[in-house]
Design a protein around this motif. Structure first.
Motif, PDB file in Angstrom:
ATOM      1  N   VAL A   1     -30.286 -30.097 -17.207  1.00 16.59           N
ATOM      2  CA  VAL A   1     -29.811 -31.286 -16.522  1.00 16.59           C
ATOM      3  C   VAL A   1     -28.812 -30.852 -15.453  1.00 16.59           C
ATOM      4  CG1 VAL A   1     -30.147 -32.749 -18.537  1.00 16.59           C
ATOM      5  CG2 VAL A   1     -27.905 -31.703 -18.133  1.00 16.59           C
ATOM      6  N   PHE A   2     -28.609 -31.708 -14.473  1.00 12.89           N
ATOM      7  CA  PHE A   2     -27.735 -31.406 -13.353  1.00 12.89           C
ATOM      8  C   PHE A   2     -26.618 -32.446 -13.290  1.00 12.89           C
ATOM      9  CE2 PHE A   2     -31.743 -29.488 -12.580  1.00 12.89           C
ATOM     10  CZ  PHE A   2     -31.543 -28.386 -11.768  1.00 12.89           C
ATOM     11  N   GLU A   3     -25.459 -31.994 -12.867  1.00 13.95           N
ATOM     12  CA  GLU A   3     -24.348 -32.918 -12.671  1.00 13.95           C
ATOM     13  C   GLU A   3     -23.852 -32.784 -11.235  1.00 13.95           C
ATOM     14  OE1 GLU A   3     -20.083 -34.314 -14.627  1.00 13.95           O
ATOM     15  OE2 GLU A   3     -20.886 -32.330 -15.087  1.00 13.95           O
ATOM     16  N   LEU A   4     -23.802 -33.896 -10.541  1.00 14.23           N
ATOM     17  CA  LEU A   4     -23.228 -33.933  -9.197  1.00 14.23           C
ATOM     18  C   LEU A   4     -21.856 -34.574  -9.310  1.00 14.23           C
ATOM     19  CD1 LEU A   4     -23.708 -33.396  -6.153  1.00 14.23           C
ATOM     20  CD2 LEU A   4     -24.384 -35.806  -5.974  1.00 14.23           C
TER      21      LEU A   4
ATOM     22  N   ALA B   1     -19.758 -30.862  -5.931  1.00 14.56           N
ATOM     23  CA  ALA B   1     -20.069 -29.691  -6.748  1.00 14.56           C
ATOM     24  C   ALA B   1     -21.328 -30.003  -7.549  1.00 14.56           C
ATOM     25  CB  ALA B   1     -18.909 -29.346  -7.680  1.00 14.56           C
ATOM     26  N   LEU B   2     -22.347 -29.158  -7.403  1.00 18.88           N
ATOM     27  CA  LEU B   2     -23.607 -29.333  -8.120  1.00 18.88           C
ATOM     28  C   LEU B   2     -23.639 -28.339  -9.270  1.00 18.88           C
ATOM     29  CD1 LEU B   2     -26.385 -30.746  -8.233  1.00 18.88           C
ATOM     30  CD2 LEU B   2     -27.264 -28.904  -6.760  1.00 18.88           C
ATOM     31  N   TRP B   3     -23.692 -28.865 -10.499  1.00 24.09           N
ATOM     32  CA  TRP B   3     -23.651 -28.048 -11.712  1.00 24.09           C
ATOM     33  C   TRP B   3     -24.970 -28.153 -12.474  1.00 24.09           C
ATOM     34  CZ3 TRP B   3     -19.309 -25.151 -12.914  1.00 24.09           C
ATOM     35  CH2 TRP B   3     -18.129 -25.455 -12.219  1.00 24.09           C
ATOM     36  N   TRP B   4     -25.230 -27.122 -13.287  1.00 22.37           N
ATOM     37  CA  TRP B   4     -26.408 -27.119 -14.167  1.00 22.37           C
ATOM     38  C   TRP B   4     -25.956 -26.871 -15.595  1.00 22.37           C
ATOM     39  CZ3 TRP B   4     -28.306 -23.608 -17.646  1.00 22.37           C
ATOM     40  CH2 TRP B   4     -29.610 -23.836 -18.132  1.00 22.37           C
ATOM     41  N   PHE B   5     -26.614 -27.585 -16.530  1.00 21.63           N
ATOM     42  CA  PHE B   5     -26.374 -27.403 -17.958  1.00 21.63           C
ATOM     43  C   PHE B   5     -27.715 -27.398 -18.681  1.00 21.63           C
ATOM     44  CE2 PHE B   5     -22.697 -29.537 -16.176  1.00 21.63           C
ATOM     45  CZ  PHE B   5     -21.628 -28.812 -16.690  1.00 21.63           C
ATOM     46  N   GLU B   6     -27.726 -26.806 -19.852  1.00 22.90           N
ATOM     47  CA  GLU B   6     -28.962 -26.757 -20.629  1.00 22.90           C
ATOM     48  C   GLU B   6     -29.414 -28.150 -21.060  1.00 22.90           C
ATOM     49  OE1 GLU B   6     -28.429 -24.133 -23.901  1.00 22.90           O
ATOM     50  OE2 GLU B   6     -27.952 -22.390 -22.650  1.00 22.90           O
ATOM     51  N   SER B   7     -28.449 -29.020 -21.337  1.00 24.01           N
ATOM     52  CA  SER B   7     -28.742 -30.382 -21.778  1.00 24.01           C
ATOM     53  C   SER B   7     -27.481 -31.209 -21.615  1.00 24.01           C
ATOM     54  CB  SER B   7     -29.185 -30.390 -23.249  1.00 24.01           C
ATOM     55  OG  SER B   7     -28.107 -29.975 -24.082  1.00 24.01           O
ATOM     56  N   ALA B   8     -27.610 -32.517 -21.844  1.00 20.96           N
ATOM     57  CA  ALA B   8     -26.434 -33.392 -21.785  1.00 20.96           C
ATOM     58  C   ALA B   8     -25.448 -33.030 -22.896  1.00 20.96           C
ATOM     59  CB  ALA B   8     -26.866 -34.848 -21.895  1.00 20.96           C
ATOM     60  N   ASP B   9     -25.961 -32.656 -24.055  1.00 18.21           N
ATOM     61  CA  ASP B   9     -25.074 -32.266 -25.153  1.00 18.21           C
ATOM     62  C   ASP B   9     -24.369 -30.942 -24.838  1.00 18.21           C
ATOM     63  OD1 ASP B   9     -25.449 -34.421 -26.918  1.00 18.21           O
ATOM     64  OD2 ASP B   9     -27.365 -33.593 -27.578  1.00 18.21           O
ATOM     65  N   HIS B  10     -25.085 -30.035 -24.169  1.00 20.14           N
ATOM     66  CA  HIS B  10     -24.457 -28.779 -23.752  1.00 20.14           C
ATOM     67  C   HIS B  10     -23.330 -29.058 -22.764  1.00 20.14           C
ATOM     68  CE1 HIS B  10     -24.577 -24.999 -21.101  1.00 20.14           C
ATOM     69  NE2 HIS B  10     -23.942 -24.669 -22.206  1.00 20.14           N
ATOM     70  N   ARG B  11     -23.542 -29.990 -21.888  1.00 16.21           N
ATOM     71  CA  ARG B  11     -22.499 -30.363 -20.930  1.00 16.21           C
ATOM     72  C   ARG B  11     -21.280 -30.911 -21.655  1.00 16.21           C
ATOM     73  NH1 ARG B  11     -19.321 -34.941 -19.157  1.00 16.21           N
ATOM     74  NH2 ARG B  11     -18.820 -34.597 -16.959  1.00 16.21           N
ATOM     75  N   ALA B  12     -21.507 -31.775 -22.654  1.00 16.45           N
ATOM     76  CA  ALA B  12     -20.397 -32.345 -23.418  1.00 16.45           C
ATOM     77  C   ALA B  12     -19.628 -31.257 -24.163  1.00 16.45           C
ATOM     78  CB  ALA B  12     -20.922 -33.395 -24.396  1.00 16.45           C
ATOM     79  N   GLU B  13     -20.353 -30.292 -24.718  1.00 11.57           N
ATOM     80  CA  GLU B  13     -19.709 -29.191 -25.434  1.00 11.57           C
ATOM     81  C   GLU B  13     -18.874 -28.335 -24.483  1.00 11.57           C
ATOM     82  OE1 GLU B  13     -21.011 -25.000 -27.576  1.00 11.57           O
ATOM     83  OE2 GLU B  13     -22.501 -26.584 -27.311  1.00 11.57           O
ATOM     84  N   CYS B  14     -19.421 -28.030 -23.300  1.00  9.01           N
ATOM     85  CA  CYS B  14     -18.689 -27.227 -22.319  1.00  9.01           C
ATOM     86  C   CYS B  14     -17.427 -27.942 -21.859  1.00  9.01           C
ATOM     87  CB  CYS B  14     -19.578 -26.928 -21.111  1.00  9.01           C
ATOM     88  SG  CYS B  14     -20.901 -25.743 -21.432  1.00  9.01           S
ATOM     89  N   ARG B  15     -17.534 -29.228 -21.665  1.00  8.96           N
ATOM     90  CA  ARG B  15     -16.371 -29.999 -21.218  1.00  8.96           C
ATOM     91  C   ARG B  15     -15.277 -29.990 -22.283  1.00  8.96           C
ATOM     92  NH1 ARG B  15     -15.288 -33.390 -17.116  1.00  8.96           N
ATOM     93  NH2 ARG B  15     -13.887 -35.149 -17.443  1.00  8.96           N
ATOM     94  N   HIS B  16     -15.686 -30.115 -23.537  1.00  7.07           N
ATOM     95  CA  HIS B  16     -14.714 -30.092 -24.633  1.00  7.07           C
ATOM     96  C   HIS B  16     -14.000 -28.743 -24.688  1.00  7.07           C
ATOM     97  CE1 HIS B  16     -12.917 -30.937 -28.542  1.00  7.07           C
ATOM     98  NE2 HIS B  16     -13.362 -29.768 -28.954  1.00  7.07           N
TER      99      HIS B  16
END
Length: 250
Positions: free
Chosen positions: A148-151, A199-214
């Protein structure tokens, strides 16, 4: 008569040197010079809520008519942070190339009849913005497909990169270097709202993004860098996006 004080008389050249040194130094540039001519057009289409599937199906079938004219970097649908949004990025080498492409597209009968005439009734709004990669950033590919991508869009306070550029870079690096997400590119606006940075970011999944943010929130280096950066920040918007099947970047 001997001129006792002749050796102490200042010369005209010394006056000029002293006067020049006393003048304030004027820095005309607001940050590092933009060396690359390549720019990226960010386009966001708002789709009628009942026509999402129809628009995506049509675009999937006909996007080749448009990519025949210029390079598509990627296209996504917004999953969180905005509903019924279609976001895509196009790359151009110069404004003259972009003008030539737009002229050619406007005269392409297949594009007009097979796509534009059918797509426009499915949309409620269109918006575009021209952005450059910031001098220290390069456009990268995701490490793998299927994520997934986050802008993340930052509206910085007026003043330009000379004021907030260093703090912004430090905040991005504090997240990217330890692996709290994969930064694919950092962009600053040229046309559209100024002092806007993406900033355009990539994560393995939405849950991976939540874990990285934590995990990032418990990292003292990240916390310190973010605190320095937000002193220059007016607002921030985050959008989690899913790549379309026909997106080059996915």
């Amino acid at each position: 008569m001997l001129k006792l004080f002749g050796s102490l008389r200042p010369s005209a050249a010394l006056f000029r040197t002293t006067a020049a040194a006393a003048q304030p130094s004027a820095h005309l540039a607001t940050g590092p010079q933009q060396e690359q001519r390549t720019f990226y057009e960010f386009r966001t289409y708002s789709i009628r809520p009942d026509q999402n599937l129809a628009f995506l199906k049509l675009t999937n079938e006909k996007i080749h008519l448009r990519t025949a004219h210029s390079q598509l970097i990627g296209c996504w649908t917004v999953e969180y942070g905005g509903l019924n949004k279609f976001f895509h990025i196009w790359q151009y080498d110069s404004y003259s190339q972009r003008a030539a492409v737009r002229a050619a597209v406007a005269q392409d009968p297949s594009w007009i009849s097979e796509y534009i005439s059918k797509a426009l009734p499915l949309l409620t709004a269109q918006d575009n913005e021209v952005s450059y990669l910031v001098p220290w950033s390069r456009l990268k590919s995701p490490p793998q497909q299927g994520g997934v991508f986050e802008l993340v869009t930052f509206q910085m306070r007026p003043g330009g990169p000379a004021v907030w550029g260093g703090a912004f870079q430090a905040a991005m690096s504090a997240h990217d270097a330890p692996g709290y997400g994969k930064l694919l590119g950092a962009f600053h606006s040229e046309f559209g709202l100024l002092n806007r940075v993406h900033a355009l970011w990539w994560f393995e999944s939405a849950d991976h993004r939540a874990e990285c943010r934590h995990r990032a929130h418990t990292d003292g280096r990240v916390v310190a860098a973010v605190r320095n950066s937000v002193a220059h920040l007016d607002s921030q918007r985050n959008q989690l996006m899913l790549p379309c099947p026909f997106s080059p970047m996915k």
